[in-house]
Design a protein around this motif. Structure first.
Motif, PDB file in Angstrom:
ATOM      1  N   SER A  61      -7.979  -2.043   1.858  1.00  0.00           N
ATOM      2  CA  SER A  61      -7.474  -2.620   0.616  1.00  0.00           C
ATOM      3  C   SER A  61      -6.832  -1.552  -0.264  1.00  0.00           C
ATOM      4  O   SER A  61      -5.771  -1.775  -0.874  1.00  0.00           O
ATOM      5  N   ILE A  62      -7.446  -0.390  -0.331  1.00  0.00           N
ATOM      6  CA  ILE A  62      -6.880   0.728  -1.094  1.00  0.00           C
ATOM      7  C   ILE A  62      -5.548   1.158  -0.475  1.00  0.00           C
ATOM      8  O   ILE A  62      -4.562   1.377  -1.188  1.00  0.00           O
ATOM      9  N   ALA A  63      -5.520   1.272   0.844  1.00  0.00           N
ATOM     10  CA  ALA A  63      -4.278   1.653   1.519  1.00  0.00           C
ATOM     11  C   ALA A  63      -3.195   0.607   1.302  1.00  0.00           C
ATOM     12  O   ALA A  63      -2.030   0.950   1.064  1.00  0.00           O
ATOM     13  N   ASP A  64      -3.560  -0.682   1.356  1.00  0.00           N
ATOM     14  CA  ASP A  64      -2.584  -1.753   1.105  1.00  0.00           C
ATOM     15  C   ASP A  64      -2.016  -1.653  -0.306  1.00  0.00           C
ATOM     16  O   ASP A  64      -0.806  -1.804  -0.513  1.00  0.00           O
ATOM     17  N   ALA A  65      -2.873  -1.395  -1.282  1.00  0.00           N
ATOM     18  CA  ALA A  65      -2.416  -1.284  -2.668  1.00  0.00           C
ATOM     19  C   ALA A  65      -1.458  -0.108  -2.822  1.00  0.00           C
ATOM     20  O   ALA A  65      -0.424  -0.223  -3.487  1.00  0.00           O
ATOM     21  N   GLN A  66      -1.789   0.996  -2.182  1.00  0.00           N
ATOM     22  CA  GLN A  66      -0.908   2.171  -2.256  1.00  0.00           C
ATOM     23  C   GLN A  66       0.421   1.896  -1.560  1.00  0.00           C
ATOM     24  O   GLN A  66       1.486   2.231  -2.075  1.00  0.00           O
ATOM     25  N   ASN A  67       0.375   1.267  -0.398  1.00  0.00           N
ATOM     26  CA  ASN A  67       1.613   0.934   0.318  1.00  0.00           C
ATOM     27  C   ASN A  67       2.478  -0.020  -0.486  1.00  0.00           C
ATOM     28  O   ASN A  67       3.700   0.125  -0.531  1.00  0.00           O
ATOM     29  N   ALA A  74      10.628   1.579  -3.556  1.00  0.00           N
ATOM     30  CA  ALA A  74      11.571   1.885  -2.477  1.00  0.00           C
ATOM     31  C   ALA A  74      12.924   1.240  -2.746  1.00  0.00           C
ATOM     32  O   ALA A  74      13.069   0.380  -3.613  1.00  0.00           O
ATOM     33  N   ARG A  75      13.895   1.654  -1.965  1.00  0.00           N
ATOM     34  CA  ARG A  75      15.228   1.072  -2.091  1.00  0.00           C
ATOM     35  C   ARG A  75      15.203  -0.388  -1.681  1.00  0.00           C
ATOM     36  O   ARG A  75      14.392  -0.802  -0.841  1.00  0.00           O
ATOM     37  N   GLU A  76      16.085  -1.161  -2.274  1.00  0.00           N
ATOM     38  CA  GLU A  76      16.180  -2.584  -1.953  1.00  0.00           C
ATOM     39  C   GLU A  76      16.520  -2.741  -0.477  1.00  0.00           C
ATOM     40  O   GLU A  76      17.299  -1.986   0.078  1.00  0.00           O
ATOM     41  N   GLY A  77      15.948  -3.723   0.134  1.00  0.00           N
ATOM     42  CA  GLY A  77      16.173  -3.979   1.550  1.00  0.00           C
ATOM     43  C   GLY A  77      15.105  -3.387   2.450  1.00  0.00           C
ATOM     44  O   GLY A  77      15.070  -3.651   3.640  1.00  0.00           O
ATOM     45  N   THR A  78      14.221  -2.570   1.876  1.00  0.00           N
ATOM     46  CA  THR A  78      13.120  -2.002   2.658  1.00  0.00           C
ATOM     47  C   THR A  78      12.112  -3.112   2.921  1.00  0.00           C
ATOM     48  O   THR A  78      11.691  -3.794   2.001  1.00  0.00           O
ATOM     49  N   PRO A  79      11.734  -3.309   4.186  1.00  0.00           N
ATOM     50  CA  PRO A  79      10.787  -4.399   4.468  1.00  0.00           C
ATOM     51  C   PRO A  79       9.419  -4.129   3.849  1.00  0.00           C
ATOM     52  O   PRO A  79       8.975  -2.996   3.774  1.00  0.00           O
ATOM     53  N   ARG A  80       8.788  -5.214   3.408  1.00  0.00           N
ATOM     54  CA  ARG A  80       7.458  -5.120   2.813  1.00  0.00           C
ATOM     55  C   ARG A  80       6.477  -4.629   3.876  1.00  0.00           C
ATOM     56  O   ARG A  80       6.490  -5.107   5.012  1.00  0.00           O
ATOM     57  N   PRO A  81       5.588  -3.684   3.525  1.00  0.00           N
ATOM     58  CA  PRO A  81       4.640  -3.171   4.524  1.00  0.00           C
ATOM     59  C   PRO A  81       3.627  -4.239   4.934  1.00  0.00           C
ATOM     60  O   PRO A  81       3.228  -5.077   4.125  1.00  0.00           O
ATOM     61  N   ALA A  82       3.239  -4.200   6.185  1.00  0.00           N
ATOM     62  CA  ALA A  82       2.228  -5.130   6.690  1.00  0.00           C
ATOM     63  C   ALA A  82       0.868  -4.761   6.094  1.00  0.00           C
ATOM     64  O   ALA A  82       0.581  -3.597   5.844  1.00  0.00           O
ATOM     65  N   SER A  83       0.047  -5.758   5.870  1.00  0.00           N
ATOM     66  CA  SER A  83      -1.264  -5.551   5.271  1.00  0.00           C
ATOM     67  C   SER A  83      -2.280  -5.114   6.329  1.00  0.00           C
ATOM     68  O   SER A  83      -2.463  -5.773   7.354  1.00  0.00           O
ATOM     69  N   LEU A  84      -2.963  -4.011   6.051  1.00  0.00           N
ATOM     70  CA  LEU A  84      -4.024  -3.554   6.953  1.00  0.00           C
ATOM     71  C   LEU A  84      -5.220  -4.490   6.897  1.00  0.00           C
ATOM     72  O   LEU A  84      -5.884  -4.733   7.908  1.00  0.00           O
ATOM     73  N   LEU A  89      -8.717  -8.470   9.538  1.00  0.00           N
ATOM     74  CA  LEU A  89      -9.321  -9.797   9.518  1.00  0.00           C
ATOM     75  C   LEU A  89      -8.700 -10.746  10.531  1.00  0.00           C
ATOM     76  O   LEU A  89      -9.146 -11.874  10.677  1.00  0.00           O
ATOM     77  N   GLY A  90      -7.659 -10.292  11.214  1.00  0.00           N
ATOM     78  CA  GLY A  90      -7.019 -11.124  12.228  1.00  0.00           C
ATOM     79  C   GLY A  90      -6.088 -12.171  11.655  1.00  0.00           C
ATOM     80  O   GLY A  90      -5.781 -13.143  12.310  1.00  0.00           O
ATOM     81  N   VAL A  91      -5.644 -11.956  10.409  1.00  0.00           N
ATOM     82  CA  VAL A  91      -4.706 -12.888   9.776  1.00  0.00           C
ATOM     83  C   VAL A  91      -3.308 -12.474  10.193  1.00  0.00           C
ATOM     84  O   VAL A  91      -2.926 -11.320  10.052  1.00  0.00           O
ATOM     85  N   SER A  92      -2.553 -13.411  10.713  1.00  0.00           N
ATOM     86  CA  SER A  92      -1.200 -13.086  11.162  1.00  0.00           C
ATOM     87  C   SER A  92      -0.181 -13.622  10.173  1.00  0.00           C
ATOM     88  O   SER A  92       0.552 -14.553  10.459  1.00  0.00           O
ATOM     89  N   ALA A  93      -0.183 -13.027   8.989  1.00  0.00           N
ATOM     90  CA  ALA A  93       0.767 -13.443   7.959  1.00  0.00           C
ATOM     91  C   ALA A  93       2.019 -12.595   8.060  1.00  0.00           C
ATOM     92  O   ALA A  93       1.949 -11.386   8.191  1.00  0.00           O
ATOM     93  N   ASP A  94       3.159 -13.257   8.002  1.00  0.00           N
ATOM     94  CA  ASP A  94       4.432 -12.565   7.995  1.00  0.00           C
ATOM     95  C   ASP A  94       4.629 -11.992   6.598  1.00  0.00           C
ATOM     96  O   ASP A  94       4.637 -12.731   5.618  1.00  0.00           O
ATOM     97  N   PRO A  95       4.786 -10.652   6.463  1.00  0.00           N
ATOM     98  CA  PRO A  95       4.916 -10.074   5.131  1.00  0.00           C
ATOM     99  C   PRO A  95       6.102 -10.637   4.355  1.00  0.00           C
ATOM    100  O   PRO A  95       6.079 -10.710   3.145  1.00  0.00           O
ATOM    101  N   GLU A  96       7.138 -11.064   5.048  1.00  0.00           N
ATOM    102  CA  GLU A  96       8.312 -11.607   4.367  1.00  0.00           C
ATOM    103  C   GLU A  96       8.077 -13.018   3.854  1.00  0.00           C
ATOM    104  O   GLU A  96       8.762 -13.489   2.972  1.00  0.00           O
ATOM    105  N   SER A  97       7.094 -13.731   4.427  1.00  0.00           N
ATOM    106  CA  SER A  97       6.860 -15.109   4.008  1.00  0.00           C
ATOM    107  C   SER A  97       5.782 -15.219   2.939  1.00  0.00           C
ATOM    108  O   SER A  97       5.433 -16.305   2.517  1.00  0.00           O
ATOM    109  N   SER A  98       5.248 -14.078   2.500  1.00  0.00           N
ATOM    110  CA  SER A  98       4.220 -14.132   1.465  1.00  0.00           C
ATOM    111  C   SER A  98       4.854 -14.540   0.138  1.00  0.00           C
ATOM    112  O   SER A  98       6.061 -14.597  -0.004  1.00  0.00           O
TER     113      SER A  98
END
Length: 123
Positions: A61-67, A74-84, A89-98
């Motif tokens: 959670s700390i690493a996710d917050a920092q990321n 970051a510059r526009e167009g940089t993809p959102r980092p995936a959540s650790l 937890l085995g959740v397969s959420a697409d970072p772009e669809s959040s």
């Protein structure tokens, strides 16, 4: 606990108490020792349905917050980092669809809600 996953309980007893043969211990003693296992022991994680320890989730959670903080700078167009945390937890959420939206989309939805039109748009 023994009926749920004997191997995990045996590993926990060996790691925590140095007991290699769980069946050599009197049943009442084994029950007391099993009750005293730490919350992040294998068998307690299995029984609670946890995929990982609380410490691992907190660190992720700390690493996710920092990321996420770095990503916002970051510059526009940089993809959102995936959540650790999601990975652990085995959740397969697409970072772009959040839940992300523009200010205009927010203001439009807010106006709809304030005017009593709470119909949710597809999109």
């Amino acid at each position: 606990m023994l009926g749920e996953d004997e191997d995990s309980l045996t590993c926990d007893f060996a790691q925590t108490y140095g007991i290699l043969d769980i069946r050599a211990v009197p049943a009442v003693t084994a029950a007391v020792l099993a009750w005293g296992l730490p919350e992040d022991s294998r068998i307690k994680r299995i029984l609670s349905g946890s995929k990982c320890s609380l410490d691992s989730l907190l660190l992720a959670s700390i690493a996710d917050a920092q990321n996420l903080n770095l990503w916002t700078k970051a510059r526009e167009g940089t993809p959102r980092p995936a959540s650790l945390v999601d990975r652990l937890l085995g959740v397969s959420a697409d970072p772009e669809s959040s839940a992300s939206f523009t200010i205009d989309e927010f203001e439009e939805r807010r106006a709809q809600m304030l005017n009593g039109n709470q119909e949710v748009r597809d999109g």
